[in-house]
Scaffold this motif. Structure first.
Motif, mmCIF file in Angstrom:
data_model
loop_
_atom_site.group_PDB
_atom_site.id
_atom_site.type_symbol
_atom_site.label_atom_id
_atom_site.label_comp_id
_atom_site.label_asym_id
_atom_site.label_seq_id
_atom_site.Cartn_x
_atom_site.Cartn_y
_atom_site.Cartn_z
ATOM 1 N N THR A 99 42.921 58.968 38.375
ATOM 2 C CA THR A 99 42.352 57.676 37.959
ATOM 3 C C THR A 99 43.220 56.572 37.837
ATOM 4 O OG1 THR A 99 42.429 58.257 35.552
ATOM 5 C CG2 THR A 99 40.555 58.845 36.956
ATOM 6 N N ASP A 123 28.527 63.604 33.594
ATOM 7 C CA ASP A 123 29.731 63.128 33.517
ATOM 8 C C ASP A 123 30.938 64.026 34.046
ATOM 9 O OD1 ASP A 123 30.108 65.050 31.550
ATOM 10 O OD2 ASP A 123 30.228 63.766 29.838
ATOM 11 N N GLY A 174 32.963 66.422 36.704
ATOM 12 C CA GLY A 174 33.690 66.257 37.962
ATOM 13 C C GLY A 174 33.201 66.870 39.262
ATOM 14 N N GLN A 217 30.097 65.675 40.800
ATOM 15 C CA GLN A 217 30.211 64.357 41.766
ATOM 16 C C GLN A 217 30.607 64.876 43.164
ATOM 17 O OE1 GLN A 217 32.862 61.262 40.164
ATOM 18 N NE2 GLN A 217 32.815 62.357 38.268
ATOM 19 N N VAL A 252 27.012 58.364 37.603
ATOM 20 C CA VAL A 252 28.136 58.981 36.745
ATOM 21 C C VAL A 252 28.070 58.343 35.489
ATOM 22 C CG1 VAL A 252 30.610 59.474 36.773
ATOM 23 C CG2 VAL A 252 29.387 59.754 39.043
ATOM 24 N N ARG A 291 30.425 57.687 33.367
ATOM 25 C CA ARG A 291 31.873 57.353 33.025
ATOM 26 C C ARG A 291 32.185 56.165 33.432
ATOM 27 N NH1 ARG A 291 34.895 62.395 35.702
ATOM 28 N NH2 ARG A 291 36.485 61.110 35.055
ATOM 29 N N THR A 326 36.474 57.319 38.063
ATOM 30 C CA THR A 326 36.349 58.505 38.625
ATOM 31 C C THR A 326 37.555 58.732 39.454
ATOM 32 O OG1 THR A 326 35.217 59.809 39.986
ATOM 33 C CG2 THR A 326 35.309 57.769 40.509
ATOM 34 N N GLU A 327 38.118 60.112 39.332
ATOM 35 C CA GLU A 327 39.214 60.465 39.989
ATOM 36 C C GLU A 327 38.802 60.792 41.647
ATOM 37 O OE1 GLU A 327 37.739 63.863 37.473
ATOM 38 O OE2 GLU A 327 38.028 61.858 37.333
ATOM 39 N N ARG A 328 37.543 60.791 41.511
ATOM 40 C CA ARG A 328 36.996 61.139 42.965
ATOM 41 C C ARG A 328 36.323 59.954 43.576
ATOM 42 N NH1 ARG A 328 36.545 65.363 39.425
ATOM 43 N NH2 ARG A 328 36.906 67.575 40.254
ATOM 44 N N LEU A 385 28.989 54.409 39.566
ATOM 45 C CA LEU A 385 29.554 54.771 38.183
ATOM 46 C C LEU A 385 28.567 53.675 37.080
ATOM 47 C CD1 LEU A 385 33.275 54.530 38.682
ATOM 48 C CD2 LEU A 385 32.326 56.345 37.693
#
Length: 384
Positions: A124, A290, A292, A295, A307, A309, A312-314, A325
């Protein structure tokens, strides 16, 4: 020549994503697989292993009541050090971004044992979001020898951080392997929840919204705002069933049961095993999470996903237009969920299959690269 590969995981999501890889490695004649469970999510982890026909070889007992991350790390480091000394693995495989993953990698590094990092390279760019997962995966990436990123974007993150290309293998994500395998099994067997299961009360003619939540970054006000949004949505849409498998963390349980237990169309249930959860995802009208892994799973099933959050790291999932998001602000969650429930055109645009994380064969790619690396590493040791 047989090589000892040790796979270390401790949480339910790790077990889900490592299970298909374990199934593949168990079939390789030159690999002796040793599965080590740290028991970070003991009850939920055992459910997953049962679903995939797996059992652990090393079962550590590291969890204590009201344990801090530092206390967990201390226990993990001590017990894994002793385990590595006894087993002497040729390589240790860890997954993703949990405390178990980073400490397992650190303990291996300190013993000069090579490390393979499955689901590597997700970022992220913010060490505090998600916390502590972003730091865990970055630190694991620094000391890993083999990196298995799910996408080219994740590979590029690793290259920017100085990882050499020859130590990287883009594989897709093993969570898609697990998801497609389980969905096929459920469909072929016409699987349904048992009559005494709380899920048996769900009606086929009623829309269902599935919710999951467990992130530490959302503890406190974040979860309170999420729950207030769910309560408002349940009142606004009495004909919609909201299903929430509640994580076992006491902070999650306190917020969820304290604010939502009085809503008749919100079904609060225990965490589900993987069979039940895949069935729920496949049946859901839309999903709020929330998580990972969800997702990646929801878009692969064609389910609109909101999501809970800020980041996102995706990011690849956002490119398909099936994921949004929305953060944890009550008003935003209510607005975006209502839009999907009220507007058929918006729902249609977000409810198509989009799977940037693989084709269901990530485990085979990891196993093939791992086998080549073990042979090359053995030759180098012999030559020296």
């Amino acid at each position: 020549m047989a090589y000892t590969v040790m796979m270390v995981f401790g949480t339910r999501p790790e077990a889900i994503k490592m299970a298909p890889l374990a199934q593949v490695l168990r079939q390789w004649p030159d690999v002796e697989l040793n599965i080590c469970s740290t028991g970070q999510h003991r009850e939920m982890l055992q459910q997953v292993l049962k679903d995939f026909g797996l059992s652990v070889d090393e079962d550590l007992h590291v969890m204590t009541q009201n344990q801090t991350l530092n206390g967990l790390s201390q226990q993990l480091l001590e017990q894994l050090d002793a385990t590595y000394t006894r087993i002497k693995p040729d390589i240790v495989l860890v997954h993703g971004d949990t405390t178990t993953s980073f400490i397992a990698a650190l303990a291996a590094f300190n013993r000069q044992i090579p490390i393979g990092h499955v689901e590597a390279g997700l970022r992220t760019g913010n060490l505090k979001a998600p916390w502590p997962e972003e730091a865990n995966r970055r630190l694991t990436g620094v000391i890993a020898d083999l990196h298995f990123p799910p996408t080219n974007r994740a590979r590029d993150n690793l290259l920017r951080e100085g990882v050499v290309l020859e130590n990287i293998e883009v594989t897709g994500n093993t969570v898609i392997d697990a998801l497609l395998w389980m969905r096929e099994y459920l469909n072929k067997s016409h699987w349904r929840p048992a009559p005494d299961s709380p899920l048996a009360q769900l009606r086929d003619d009623q829309r269902m919204v599935l919710i999951t939540g467990h992130r530490r970054e959302n503890f406190g006000q974040g979860f309170e705002r999420i729950c207030l949004a769910l309560a408002e949505l349940a009142l606004r849409y009495p004909d919609v069933q909201f299903v929430y498998p509640v994580h076992l963390n006491p902070q999650v349980q306190k917020a969820v049961y304290g604010l939502l237990s009085h809503q008749s169309n919100i079904l609060l249930i225990a965490p589900q095993d993987y069979q039940h959860f895949v069935w729920l995802m496949d049946r859901a009208y839309l999903i709020l999470t929330d998580s990972g892994g969800v997702q990646e799973e929801a878009p692969a099933l064609g389910k609109p996903l909101l999501v809970l959050r800020k980041v996102t790291e995706r990011p690849s999932v956002l490119e398909g237009g099936t994921v949004k998001l929305v953060g944890t602000l009550t008003e935003r969650i209510v607005k975006e969920t209502s839009l999907l429930l009220d507007d058929a055109d918006v729902y249609k645009r977000m409810s198509r299959v989009f799977s940037p994380y693989g084709d269901g064969h990530a485990s085979e790619r990891i196993a093939e690269r791992l086998s080549r690396w073990l042979e090359e590493n053995a030759r180098e040791r012999d030559d020296s």
